[in-house]
Design a protein around this motif. Sequence first.
Motif, short mmCIF file in Angstrom:
data_model
loop_
_atom_site.label_atom_id
_atom_site.label_comp_id
_atom_site.label_asym_id
_atom_site.label_seq_id
_atom_site.Cartn_x
_atom_site.Cartn_y
_atom_site.Cartn_z
N MET A 1 26.52 30.48 3.77
CA MET A 1 27.48 31.05 4.70
C MET A 1 26.81 31.89 5.78
SD MET A 1 30.81 31.97 2.38
CE MET A 1 29.86 32.57 0.99
N LEU A 2 25.75 32.58 5.42
CA LEU A 2 25.03 33.34 6.43
C LEU A 2 24.45 32.43 7.51
CD1 LEU A 2 23.17 36.10 4.39
CD2 LEU A 2 24.78 36.47 6.24
N LEU A 3 23.87 31.32 7.07
CA LEU A 3 23.29 30.38 8.03
C LEU A 3 24.37 29.76 8.91
CD1 LEU A 3 20.52 28.62 5.91
CD2 LEU A 3 20.22 30.25 7.76
N SER A 4 25.55 29.51 8.35
CA SER A 4 26.63 28.96 9.17
C SER A 4 27.10 29.98 10.20
CB SER A 4 27.79 28.52 8.27
OG SER A 4 28.35 29.62 7.58
N LYS A 5 27.09 31.27 9.84
CA LYS A 5 27.46 32.33 10.79
C LYS A 5 26.42 32.41 11.91
CE LYS A 5 29.97 35.94 12.02
NZ LYS A 5 31.38 35.83 12.43
N GLY B 1 33.26 27.04 18.13
CA GLY B 1 33.78 26.62 16.83
C GLY B 1 33.91 27.76 15.84
N ARG B 2 34.73 27.54 14.82
CA ARG B 2 34.92 28.52 13.76
C ARG B 2 33.78 28.44 12.76
NH1 ARG B 2 39.63 25.75 13.93
NH2 ARG B 2 39.27 24.95 11.83
N VAL B 3 33.56 29.53 12.01
CA VAL B 3 32.50 29.55 11.00
C VAL B 3 32.73 28.46 9.96
CG1 VAL B 3 31.31 30.96 9.29
CG2 VAL B 3 32.20 32.03 11.35
N SER B 4 34.00 28.23 9.60
CA SER B 4 34.31 27.21 8.59
C SER B 4 33.86 25.82 9.03
CB SER B 4 35.81 27.21 8.28
OG SER B 4 36.56 27.00 9.47
N MET B 5 33.94 25.56 10.33
CA MET B 5 33.50 24.27 10.84
C MET B 5 31.99 24.11 10.67
SD MET B 5 33.58 22.87 14.76
CE MET B 5 32.10 23.81 15.16
N HIS B 6 31.25 25.17 11.00
CA HIS B 6 29.79 25.10 10.87
C HIS B 6 29.38 25.01 9.41
CE1 HIS B 6 28.81 25.81 15.12
NE2 HIS B 6 29.92 26.56 15.14
N LEU B 7 30.08 25.74 8.55
CA LEU B 7 29.79 25.67 7.12
C LEU B 7 30.02 24.26 6.60
CD1 LEU B 7 29.03 27.20 4.51
CD2 LEU B 7 31.47 27.64 4.17
N ASN B 8 31.08 23.62 7.05
CA ASN B 8 31.38 22.25 6.63
C ASN B 8 30.31 21.27 7.08
OD1 ASN B 8 32.93 19.48 7.56
ND2 ASN B 8 33.61 20.24 5.55
N GLU B 9 29.82 21.46 8.31
CA GLU B 9 28.78 20.57 8.83
C GLU B 9 27.46 20.76 8.10
OE1 GLU B 9 28.40 20.79 13.02
OE2 GLU B 9 30.51 20.32 13.43
N LEU B 10 27.20 21.99 7.64
CA LEU B 10 25.95 22.26 6.94
C LEU B 10 26.00 21.87 5.47
CD1 LEU B 10 25.01 25.77 8.41
CD2 LEU B 10 23.76 23.65 8.78
N SER C 1 39.08 32.89 6.32
CA SER C 1 39.36 34.16 5.64
C SER C 1 38.53 34.30 4.37
CB SER C 1 40.85 34.26 5.31
OG SER C 1 41.26 33.19 4.47
N SER C 2 38.33 33.21 3.62
CA SER C 2 37.50 33.24 2.41
C SER C 2 36.05 33.51 2.77
CB SER C 2 37.62 31.92 1.65
OG SER C 2 38.94 31.71 1.20
N ILE C 3 35.59 32.89 3.84
CA ILE C 3 34.22 33.11 4.29
C ILE C 3 34.02 34.56 4.71
CG2 ILE C 3 32.53 32.51 6.08
CD1 ILE C 3 33.75 29.69 6.08
N SER C 4 35.00 35.11 5.43
CA SER C 4 34.91 36.49 5.89
C SER C 4 34.80 37.46 4.72
CB SER C 4 36.12 36.83 6.76
OG SER C 4 36.06 38.16 7.20
#
Length: 271
Positions: free
Chosen positions: A1-5, A14-23, A31-34
Amino acid sequence: MLLSKVRQKLVSAGRVSMHLNELTKSTLNDSSISRRLAQTSEDQLLKVSGVLLGKIATQETNPDGYYGGYRLLGMDGTRFTLQKTEAINAKIKKSSSCGYGASAPSEEGFGRICACALVELGPHNPLAVRIGLGNEQEIELALQMLPLLQSTDLLIADRLFGVGYFLDEVQKSNCGALLVKVPRSQTSREIKRLEDDSYLVEVDVRSRKRAGDIINTHQIREIRYELTATNANGEPVREQIRLWTTLSEALSYPARELIDLYLSRWEHELY
């Protein structure tokens, strides 16, 4: 999650969730990521910065980033103003300064936090960063990065670091050499004048807890020169500048070269 941020900040879209999904193909929502990111530890931040930061230049690709066989590194800090929340106010001490002392901010003021970076001069590439999550001041964060220095590095720093205490810590480290500006308040005793009109001086190392206690002394080369600048009214202003360097050989490392090196490499001193 840190790397996606981090990826989101670099891409700026894009939202953090989008980057997390791609990674990672994870489907966590923002909200869960936050909530999980709020629990990030200092150890995790250091591990991520250790992956992201590192040397990018060589003497061949960055010849101006070297002097006398030394790689030129800069160390400096900054302050960040934090959001005004109960959680932050409870954690951050009442300090509005990261360098030359602290004072309590007003009740409506915002909390501040210090950070310090070690930078490869020339490309201005960050090699390491430390953030004062424990309310550390800039010089304390800088000391945490001294073990990263190598015997072939020349560390250039501003007047916050031109004090006996920091000099003492550098002498204990593996840093190859030091070139640092000295504040007016720092005293030294002349031992002898060198061939290039610089001086060999003796410096007392004072305890940070009790300034009256001298815990060590060091001999170091001191370079003095006068800098002329223009103030806000367009009037010429002269300032007496002192530099310390552990490059003790005046013939091999002339004072004029080191003055020019400090001014050209430590660009923020020019304005």
